[in-house]
Design a protein around this motif. Structure first.
Motif: not given
Length: 282
Positions: A4-6, A59-67
């Protein structure tokens, strides 16, 4: 792993809370001490201006929230997308804005979000776009004047706006992060269940607080002066352009997306305000 960003902001903080104990979560922040602890929630230091820190975090992330939040720093999204590609991230959920669908919206902030969406669509990454209308929580900016003076001051106070509860946005974001296949390639227009104006929101707060509140329309020059005291001039001018579009009714349309995705009605402003009444002196 979900990144999670933001993660200490309006939506990211709520997404972190919703995913806590459900899936391993890594929160990217400049200051990890600001991240609320929770089951399977970890914090990592990083910055959009530091590509190396993004690669480490992904690294090792399958899904991400971009804020991202700075229209004057367009490289931030570019750095993130590049790092996500290098890290082999499976899916990116991007927090954008519903204004990108309005051909009449040409302000700096909307143009920046359109560019961010285009960058992600053309990257080759799997993606989901979240396009909320204005957050109901923006009215927290009135809290001090409501507590101390019993007054709300805002520009365009009679313009209807289908504002959305950030909790609904966070719930949709969490669903897309947990089940990317069901949301891949989709753009979710997110609004509340009705279109309300600032003057109407003032009446709702007065009713809940059980005391009179007064709405005062800010003159354009005053609104410009206040915004330029808080933001760089290009951002202040973009917000004024956005407010002018609102006065024409451009932000009034209600969308059914929240109910379709979550299987329940979207929360209304009264619901949000009742749960945050303490901030207004309740």
């Amino acid at each position: 792993m979900i990144l999670l960003t933001g993660g200490t902001g309006t939506v990211g903080r709520l997404v972190a809370r919703r995913l806590s104990g459900v899936a391993p979560v890594r929160v990217l922040t400049r200051d990890p001490r600001r991240v609320a602890p929770g089951p399977q929630v970890d914090a990592v230091a990083g910055d959009f201006g530091d590509p190396a820190s993004l690669e480490r975090a992904l690294a090792g992330v399958r899904s991400a929230l971009l804020v991202t939040a700075d229209p004057l720093a367009p490289a931030h999204d570019e750095h993130f997308v590049t790092a996500a590609l290098r890290a082999g991230v499976g899916h990116v959920v991007k927090l954008s804005a519903l204004a990108v669908t309005d051909a009449g919206a040409t302000d700096l902030i909307t143009a920046w979000q359109r560019g961010n969406e285009r960058l992600l669509r053309e990257s080759g990454l799997s993606w989901t776009m979240l396009r909320p209308r204005a957050f109901m929580s923006n009215t927290l900016s009135w809290a001090r004047s409501v507590r101390e003076e019993g007054v709300v001051r805002a520009p365009g106070g009679h313009a209807p706006n289908a504002t959305v509860d950030p909790r609904d946005v966070a719930e949709v974001a969490a669903a897309a992060l947990l089940d990317p296949d069901a949301h891949a390639g989709r753009c979710h227009a997110l609004t509340g269940p009705e279109s309300v104006s600032a003057a109407e929101q003032t009446r709702v707060l007065a009713d809940l607080l059980q005391r009179p509140l007064r709405y005062e329309e800010l003159a354009p020059d005053t609104a410009r002066e206040l915004l330029r005291a808080r933001y760089p001039a290009p951002l202040a001018d973009a917000l004024l352009e956005s407010a002018a579009r609102g006065r024409s009714g451009a932000k009034a349309r209600v969308r059914p997306t929240v109910e379709q995705l979550l299987g329940r009605p979207a929360r209304g402003y009264r619901d949000w305000a009742a749960d945050h009444l303490e901030a207004f002196g309740g």
